[in-house]
Design a protein around this motif. Structure first.
Motif, short mmCIF file in Angstrom:
data_model
loop_
_atom_site.label_atom_id
_atom_site.label_comp_id
_atom_site.label_asym_id
_atom_site.label_seq_id
_atom_site.Cartn_x
_atom_site.Cartn_y
_atom_site.Cartn_z
N PHE A 1 59.87 -4.55 13.79
CA PHE A 1 60.28 -4.09 12.46
C PHE A 1 59.98 -2.61 12.22
O PHE A 1 60.82 -1.85 11.80
CB PHE A 1 59.59 -4.95 11.40
CG PHE A 1 59.90 -4.53 10.00
CD1 PHE A 1 61.07 -4.94 9.37
CD2 PHE A 1 59.03 -3.70 9.30
CE1 PHE A 1 61.35 -4.54 8.08
CE2 PHE A 1 59.31 -3.30 8.00
CZ PHE A 1 60.47 -3.72 7.39
N TYR A 2 58.74 -2.23 12.52
CA TYR A 2 58.31 -0.88 12.16
C TYR A 2 59.06 0.17 12.98
O TYR A 2 59.42 1.23 12.46
CB TYR A 2 56.80 -0.75 12.37
CG TYR A 2 56.22 0.30 11.47
CD1 TYR A 2 55.81 -0.01 10.20
CD2 TYR A 2 56.12 1.62 11.90
CE1 TYR A 2 55.31 0.96 9.35
CE2 TYR A 2 55.62 2.58 11.08
CZ TYR A 2 55.21 2.26 9.80
OH TYR A 2 54.72 3.23 8.97
N THR A 3 59.34 -0.13 14.23
CA THR A 3 60.02 0.86 15.07
C THR A 3 61.46 1.06 14.58
O THR A 3 61.94 2.20 14.50
CB THR A 3 60.00 0.40 16.54
OG1 THR A 3 58.66 0.09 16.90
CG2 THR A 3 60.53 1.47 17.47
N TYR A 4 62.12 -0.04 14.27
CA TYR A 4 63.51 0.09 13.78
C TYR A 4 63.53 0.83 12.43
O TYR A 4 64.41 1.65 12.19
CB TYR A 4 64.16 -1.28 13.64
CG TYR A 4 64.55 -1.86 15.00
CD1 TYR A 4 65.52 -1.22 15.78
CD2 TYR A 4 63.96 -3.01 15.50
CE1 TYR A 4 65.88 -1.71 17.03
CE2 TYR A 4 64.31 -3.51 16.74
CZ TYR A 4 65.27 -2.87 17.50
OH TYR A 4 65.61 -3.35 18.73
N THR A 5 62.55 0.51 11.58
CA THR A 5 62.49 1.20 10.28
C THR A 5 62.28 2.70 10.50
O THR A 5 62.93 3.53 9.86
CB THR A 5 61.32 0.65 9.44
OG1 THR A 5 61.42 -0.76 9.41
CG2 THR A 5 61.35 1.18 8.02
N THR A 6 61.40 3.02 11.44
CA THR A 6 61.14 4.45 11.71
C THR A 6 62.39 5.13 12.25
O THR A 6 62.63 6.31 11.96
CB THR A 6 59.97 4.59 12.71
OG1 THR A 6 58.87 3.83 12.23
CG2 THR A 6 59.53 6.02 12.87
N SER A 7 63.18 4.40 13.02
CA SER A 7 64.39 5.03 13.58
C SER A 7 65.36 5.40 12.44
O SER A 7 66.06 6.41 12.53
CB SER A 7 65.05 4.13 14.62
OG SER A 7 65.60 3.01 14.00
#
Lengths: 526, 557
Positions: free
Chosen positions: B72-78
């Motif tokens: 979740f966090y990586t996709y949100t950061t992208s």
């Protein structure tokens, strides 16, 4: 006889059986062996191991020891001799009386027979209580005295003489009692004294007399203790050592220094980082004694806690019950652990153990609030846990290898049986002091101890007749001629004689199968 | 007296919370830690190529540095990267935003949980206190600012349960159920332990509120099936993926060295007894670890591990909250109007602590943030309870106590902020992998001057420790194109060697490496016999944050 009486008698019998069945276990720690051997010496000669006649304060490697425990052992050994029965019996008896006292206490507090019986049962089978009922220690004495005091104070009629006697014995049993007794007496009078309360305390009744006596007794004993040599030191090092905690003070300075380096205002730094942190730390340390891990988690590095894990369920329910309703009982664990406020960080098992009767009542109340099926399930699981714990004998020996070195007995017996030889034993073969073990396992005689010390504080003795303790600075050399000396060396000392031509006579292993003692001849002391 | 407008107060609290989360966010923490840099560079890689740095297309789990992160966090950061670019702040913005939103979520959750009547002023006060404690809580600030992925999960959990509670208490339509379950299904992808804890909590929720739910149980069937379908990828992956299983095993409590020793002691030679005794020891050890998370020293003293000074540090909660917490527990147990809510709070705390009791680390506050959130709420309830008691005191006494409480709170908050902003980087320089950023930047400065750059991330103040994610630091701070990194990155032949472009991240063996030519070696005193190396070869010294001790040397051969 009434069914209820049979039930309590059965529980007391069970308590006695569990404690007496394996009387010679556990093996003594160094300090327990010290009390055991001292007791015998006193019973024979009226002098302690340092040759002092009926002293009031005894020596140990950590602190002064108050007299009750040692004289209790002396009395028992006078009757039963120098053996396990002689040392352990008083404590076994105290361990068997405790379930009865706790049963009465639980009944008094909750008014329920069922809770009383359950509390007595938990006290009878508690592995930790079984343990401290089989070794010389102050805690089991204090537990009995506090339970008795509670019952006497909470009765309608108060016998002042008995209470004064109990308080007097307590004060001579452990320094914990000095700090704890006054609040204990106050709380019991205030909360549990029949038909009293604060009104009674305001008039000069028996209650006020007891309180004033507790206070005066504390002040007198405290001042008297401070006046003896090393008295202040003993208090500062063992009872209020938070103020001398260098790590804490260094930590405050270090954090403050980083702030100053960062250019922060020095006044702000002084406000945020000062010795008030000692009080906060003390406060946290006090409360941490009562965190659930103290009772159900590991303590002293042991895997299992004071209680069997599954009992945490009734414990939580019991706590909730007391919080919801009558919170008076919850004051006692706070009182008993209060001395931790003044001490360096850590779990203080002796303080936590004093709360056990009250925690048992909480657990018993929790059980009484659960359905029968759940109670039976919990008790069955607890029983299985208990049986498994008791059957892990080899495991228990291994984890207590350092503190209760069962293997040491043979080493000392063999050493003492060496005829016409001088014997040297490395002083670091075991954790703590090896002297008490030598005194206990050999026919040690009190000689005219050359050093006259009235108040020995942390005094360590090195010469025990034909046995001499070898210190770390001791050096060895190859003998120029024939030598009769025989040495029981630790690895530390064995490494010193690598270059010397010695004869290895024997090797002893500990419970972890490590080679720990090397019997060596053909070398001489330098 | 005047009545404060709830919204106005809430907005003020929110602004305070935002200030504490966003103030100098790019400077504190003083450097991206390995979690941040790995997630940021993976996010950049996803944004550019749709693949992580190892070339996996749209992964459900990110391999990262072998710790297999939830997605979740990586996709949100992208997404944030697409909007704000690749600045270091990009990785910290989502955490600070989720953390700020948690203040509102806590307010809503408390209102939904405790409120029999939404308009009840006491519930609003409790909710405001809870929001306030959330705004200033040490654990909230610490984890929001370091952009820890668990924070997003807590936010979603609070919203999910608030929606469910709204549905139950206000008898709203089934759409609210779908909405809450949809939120939960996102929440399980935020952090691994949530994949286990959220279903457990849902089950507890259903049991506690069964009287409200069961009369119409049929209408919950479809939402539940959909929820299971949404959960299934992470559950299947957790069970079937060997890497994830390996990761789970490596953090399991059995990895604890002390437990390993104890288990060795249980061996008797009898396989049945061995298994019995081993499980007994394992159970005791886990229970002990689990319960130790409730130790006041951990919760209020030093649980966040921000210093090396024992008790002198910061716990997840403030010390002034301890009495409030006790009052809160008393209030929750004594009150009779919100018993279901109280039960849910207690179960949340009990279940939420489980992950910390099953892992090898002595304490792992990052795994149990959800519990701290709930303890914050309980302390807010206690605070309300305490203030209502104080109101009954004589005028002069309450006038004295209010300022006293205020001063104590202010001092405690100031103490934490001092610890966080000043002491933490000094004391824990090593655990935030300082000075890996400076090393990466310096390595790129030297890029054209040498043939190969060797970096050995073994370092440490008191004991050697292998820093993780060195390739991420080098790639990110060199603005290295992710598509190129995916092609270039490979394992080398040397000990723990990975390679991309001119960079070789591996163990330095000076006896052999001293003979290399036109090579830049960056290594710590643990790998380099610095006294024997000619001073003119040492072209740069990197220090720990306190500027006193040498962390790494750059040696040009």
């Amino acid at each position: 006889m009434h069914n209820k009486s049979w039930l309590i008698i059965t529980i007391l019998f069970l308590a006695f059986f569990i404690r007496f069945y394996n009387l010679s276990s556990p093996f003594f720690t160094s300090e327990e062996a010290r009390v055991a051997s001292r007791g015998f010496i006193i019973s024979l000669t009226g002098r302690d191991e340092l040759g002092r006649s009926f002293p009031l304060l005894f020596n140990s490697l950590t602190d002064y020891q108050l007299p009750v425990e040692s004289y209790l052992v002396a009395l028992s050994e006078l009757l039963f001799g120098k053996n396990d029965l002689g040392v352990r019996l008083p404590f076994v008896i105290l361990g068997c009386i405790l379930p009865f006292l706790v049963y009465k206490m639980a009944q008094k507090i909750t008014g329920q027979f069922q809770v009383g019986i359950m509390t007595a049962f938990l006290t009878a089978i508690s592995p930790t209580l079984v343990l401290i009922s089989n070794i010389p220690n102050q805690i089991i004495i204090l537990l009995n005295l506090y339970s008795l005091l509670f019952l006497i104070i909470s009765r309608k009629k108060i016998n002042r003489a008995v209470i004064i006697l109990i308080l007097f014995i307590m004060m001579l049993t452990s320094k914990i009692a000095w700090l704890v007794s006054l609040p204990f007496v106050f709380a019991t009078i205030y909360y549990f004294r029949e038909s009293t309360g604060l009104q009674k305390l305001q008039s000069f009744g028996k209650e006020k007399f007891i309180l004033i006596f507790s206070m005066i007794a504390f002040v007198i004993i405290f001042i008297a203790f401070l006046r003896i040599p090393q008295g202040k030191r003993s208090i500062l090092e063992n009872n209020i050592n938070i103020f001398s905690d260098i790590t804490l003070i260094n930590g405050i300075n270090q954090l403050k220094g980083q702030g100053l380096d960062a250019g922060l205002n020095s006044f702000l730094e002084r406000v945020l980082f000062n010795k008030i942190h000692l009080l906060f730390s003390g406060f946290l340390n006090w409360f941490s004694q009562l965190s659930p891990e103290s009772f159900f988690g590991s303590i002293d590095g042991m895997p299992s806690g004071i209680y069997i894990g599954v009992l945490i369920i009734p414990f939580l329910i019991g706590i909730a019950y007391f919080i919801k309703g009558n919170r008076k009982l919850l004051v006692y664990p706070l009182i008993f652990t209060f001395p931790a406020f003044f001490m360096q960080f850590g779990k203080y098992k002796e303080l936590i153990l004093l709360t056990i009767p009250f925690i048992n009542i909480i657990v018993a109340v929790g059980l009484s609030k659960l359905g029968k099926k759940i109670v039976y399930s919990i008790l069955i699981i607890a029983l299985v846990e208990l049986l498994v714990t008791y059957s892990m004998t080899s495991f228990n020996k291994k984890i207590t290898n350092n503190d209760r070195p069962t293997w040491l007995k043979q080493v000392i017996i063999d050493a003492a049986s060496e005829q016409n030889k001088k014997i040297g034993i490395s002083d670091n073969i075991v954790n703590g002091d090896i002297t008490p073990y030598i005194q206990w396992f050999t026919d040690f005689k009190v000689d005219n101890f050359s050093e006259k010390i009235d108040f020995p504080y942390r005094f360590k003795r090195y010469n025990l007749g034909k046995i001499t303790l070898l210190l770390s600075e001791q050096r060895f050399t190859s003998c120029s001629g024939f030598s009769d000396d025989i040495f029981y060396l630790s690895k530390r000392d064995l490494n010193k004689i690598n270059e010397i031509n010695f004869k290895l006579e024997n090797v002893y292993k500990d419970n972890l199968n490590n080679e720990v003692v090397f019997v060596v001849s053909n070398i001489c002391l330098n | 007296m005047f009545k404060l407008n709830t919204r106005l107060v809430l907005i003020t609290i929110l602004l305070l919370g935002c200030f504490l989360r966003f103030y100098k966010l790019d400077q504190f923490p003083v450097q991206l830690n390995h979690d941040e840099v790995t997630q940021l560079y993976d996010a950049i890689s996803i944004a550019h190529t749709g693949k992580d740095v190892y070339g996996n297309f749209m992964p459900v789990i990110f391999k990262s540095v072998g710790d297999y992160k939830s997605p979740f966090y990586t996709y949100t950061t992208s997404i944030f990267y697409r909007i704000f670019g690749g600045d270091e702040l990009t990785i910290r913005l989502p955490g600070a935003i989720f953390g700020s939103l948690t203040i509102l979520a806590v307010f809503w959750f408390v209102l939904s949980l405790l409120g029999n009547e939404q308009s009840s002023s006491s519930n609003k006060k409790i909710a405001l206190y809870a929001a306030f404690f959330t705004a200033i809580a040490p654990f909230e600030l610490f984890f929001s600012r370091k952009s820890f992925e668990n924070g997003a999960g807590i936010l979603l959990m609070l919203i999910g349960f608030s929606v469910l509670l709204m549905h139950i208490k206000n008898k709203l339509s089934t759409r609210w159920i779908y909405l809450s379950l949809f939120i939960f299904s996102i929440a399980v992808y935020t952090y691994f332990s949530h994949a286990i804890i959220i279903p457990l909590l849902l089950l507890i929720f259903i049991l506690i509120f069964r009287k409200h739910l069961f009369p119409n149980w049929k209408k919950y069937l479809w939402p539940l099936i959909i929820l299971l379908a949404l959960y299934s990828p992470i559950i299947i992956l957790t069970i079937t993926n060997p890497d994830v299983s390996y990761r789970t095993k490596t953090v399991f409590i059995k990895q604890d060295v002390n437990l390993g020793e104890l288990i060795k002691f249980t061996k008797t030679g009898n396989s049945f007894l061995d298994a019995l005794f081993e499980n007994r020891v394992l159970w005791d050890f886990s229970l002990s670890r689990y319960l130790s998370q409730f130790n006041p020293i951990y919760l209020f003293g030093n649980g966040l591990d921000l210093t090396n000074q024992g008790i002198l540090g910061a716990g997840p909660l403030y010390l002034f909250q301890l009495p409030f917490l006790i009052f809160g527990v008393i209030y929750l147990l004594k009150q009779t109007t919100q018993t279901l809510g109280a039960k849910f709070i207690f179960f949340w705390i009990i279940i939420g602590m489980i992950p910390s009791g099953l892992t090898f680390e002595r304490s792992s506050p990052h795994r149990v943030i959800m519990v701290f959130t709930m303890l914050n709420i309980v302390s807010a309830i206690g605070f309300y309870f305490l203030l209502s008691i104080l109101r009954g005191f004589r005028f002069y006494l309450s006038k004295l106590l209010y300022p006293l409480i205020f001063i104590i709170m202010l001092l405690n908050i100031s103490f934490f902020l001092h610890i966080y902003f000043i002491n933490y980087p000094n004391e824990k320089s090593q655990s935030i992998q300082y000075p890996f950023e400076q090393i990466a930047r310096f390595a790129w400065e030297q890029y054209d001057k040498v043939d190969t750059i060797v970096f050995d991330p073994l370092y440490g103040i008191h004991a050697p420790f292998i820093g993780t994610g060195a390739h991420y630091y080098l790639a990110y701070f060199g603005n290295y194109p992710p598509e190129k990194f995916q092609k270039e990155y490979r394992s080398g032949k040397g000990e723990r060697e990975t390679i991309f472009d001119k960079f070789s991240i591996r163990k330095v063996d000076w006896r052999e490496d001293q003979n290399l030519k036109n090579v830049l070696i960056i290594a710590s005193p643990w790998s380099l016999p610095i006294a024997n190396i000619s001073k003119d070869k040492i072209i740069k010294t990197f220090k720990y944050y306190d500027g006193k001790k040498d962390a790494f040397y750059a040696v040009k051969l």
